[in-house]
Design an enzyme around this catalytic site. Structure first.
Site, short mmCIF file in Angstrom:
data_model
loop_
_atom_site.label_atom_id
_atom_site.label_comp_id
_atom_site.label_asym_id
_atom_site.label_seq_id
_atom_site.Cartn_x
_atom_site.Cartn_y
_atom_site.Cartn_z
N SER A 23 0.83 -1.20 0.00
CA SER A 23 0.00 0.00 0.00
C SER A 23 0.87 1.25 0.00
O SER A 23 1.98 1.25 0.55
CB SER A 23 -0.90 0.01 1.24
OG SER A 23 -1.52 1.27 1.42
N TYR A 51 -2.30 -0.32 9.99
CA TYR A 51 -2.52 -0.86 8.64
C TYR A 51 -1.25 -0.70 7.82
O TYR A 51 -0.78 -1.66 7.18
CB TYR A 51 -3.68 -0.14 7.97
CG TYR A 51 -3.81 -0.47 6.50
CD1 TYR A 51 -4.19 -1.74 6.09
CD2 TYR A 51 -3.56 0.49 5.51
CE1 TYR A 51 -4.30 -2.06 4.74
CE2 TYR A 51 -3.67 0.18 4.17
CZ TYR A 51 -4.04 -1.09 3.79
OH TYR A 51 -4.14 -1.40 2.46
#
Length: 335
Positions: A127, A152
């Site tokens: 990501s 995350y």
């Protein structure tokens, strides 16, 4: 090829599965259909692939170590694309253990499945959030990314480190893809475009964080899928020029690679909203709010390696992408 795709009922996973099936590959789809967001939408995505004879559907949690091991041993995929994850920056602030269970433990089970079953290439979703506190733009895969701002992001950085270890120890070829703000038809309801569209059509206000001043490298779903397929088809080799005294973060003496997949054209959030308003024919009521914890002000992908090594550069404009999303949204939900 026989390709195992995790997160096969997800936004990117379902679109990728369709493309692989259309070109003649066999797809082994793994998804647990959890209720993080609307299960009905996941089932509707899945319905598009279930009709293909080359698709095999498995209902599994990545955390199910024995189940994942059996799936690998029984179906013997040649290549694997791991897209299943607990997503969302803000959700990770209040629910950190969900990220440990799926993104860390679950990914370890995928690595073990690849290791023990002679998988030719593991491609996995990282990501843009791994860039965290980095401020040098555009973000480069060759830069250090040791300051994540959410769990995350930390879990995605950990995936890159775990993959490198398996590439080094077991010579498992792995490629990590840092996705930049993916959007488009069949998208996730927890993402801004989906939430903005729903609220604007309902006449409700939208929450605009950082007063709309932050920029995102919005990347259209078809561009993401094209990038994933090109990467999947190119198995990484060790970088013969890699040096431990001047390490390159994106490559290794092991068969390991990292790529950004982004539009390389950051767009201010307020412009993104204006384009959506034009496509909907309605003006949004806006709640202007400060930057949320865990969020970063800007994202901007350096895709030099993607272009030079794979001959590909995402190029769908937000004007085109948002128009296609709105057309799909009205067709799917009506109105």
């Amino acid at each position: 090829m026989k390709v195992l795709v995790t997160g096969s009922a997800g936004f990117i996973g379902s679109a990728l599965s369709l493309r692989l099936l259309e070109r003649g590959d066999q797809v082994l789809g793994v998804d647990n259909l959890n209720d993080y967001y609307d299960v009905g939408l996941k089932q509707a995505r899945l319905a598009r692939t279930l009709q293909h004879p080359g698709y095999t559907d498995l209902r599994l949690d990545l955390e199910d170590r024995d189940g994942i091991a059996r799936a690998f041993a029984e179906h013997r995929p040649e290549r694997v694309v791991n897209l299943a994850a607990q997503a969302g920056v803000r959700y990770s602030i209040d629910n950190p253990m969900a990220y440990v269970d799926t993104n860390l433990t679950g990914f370890a089970h995928i690595l073990e499945g690849c290791r023990h079953n002679d998988v030719e290439h593991l491609v996995y979703a990282s990501s843009s959030s791994v860039y965290g506190a980095n401020t040098r733009m555009p973000f480069s895969v060759h830069d250090n990314v040791d300051h994540p701002l959410s769990l995350y992001a930390a879990s995605k950085k950990a995936n890159e480190l775990m993959a490198h270890t398996y590439s080094h120890l077991y010579r498992l070829p792995t490629t990590g893809l840092r996705f930049f703000t993916v959007y488009g038809p069949w998208g996730r309801p927890d993402m801004a475009l989906f939430k903005f569209t729903r609220a604007i059509l309902a006449g409700e206000p939208i929450d605009v964080f950082n007063h709309g001043r932050h920029r995102r490298d919005f990347t259209y779903i078809d561009d993401i899928v094209e990038g994933v397929i090109r990467v999947l088809d190119q198995v990484p080799a060790p970088n013969a020029d890699w040096r431990g005294d001047a390490p390159d973060s994106a490559t290794s003496s092991a068969p390991y690679r990292l790529y950004n997949i982004g539009n390389n054209q950051p767009v201010e959030l307020m412009h993104y909203i204006r384009v959506l308003e034009q496509c909907l024919g309605r003006e949004a009521k806006k709640n202007l709010l400060p930057l949320q914890p865990g969020d970063v002000p800007d994202t901007y992908a350096d895709v030099t390696d993607l272009v030079s090594q794979l001959g590909y550069k995402p190029d769908t404009s937000v004007e085109t992408g948002i128009a296609r999303f709105v057309e799909w949204y009205r067709g799917y939900y009506g109105g």
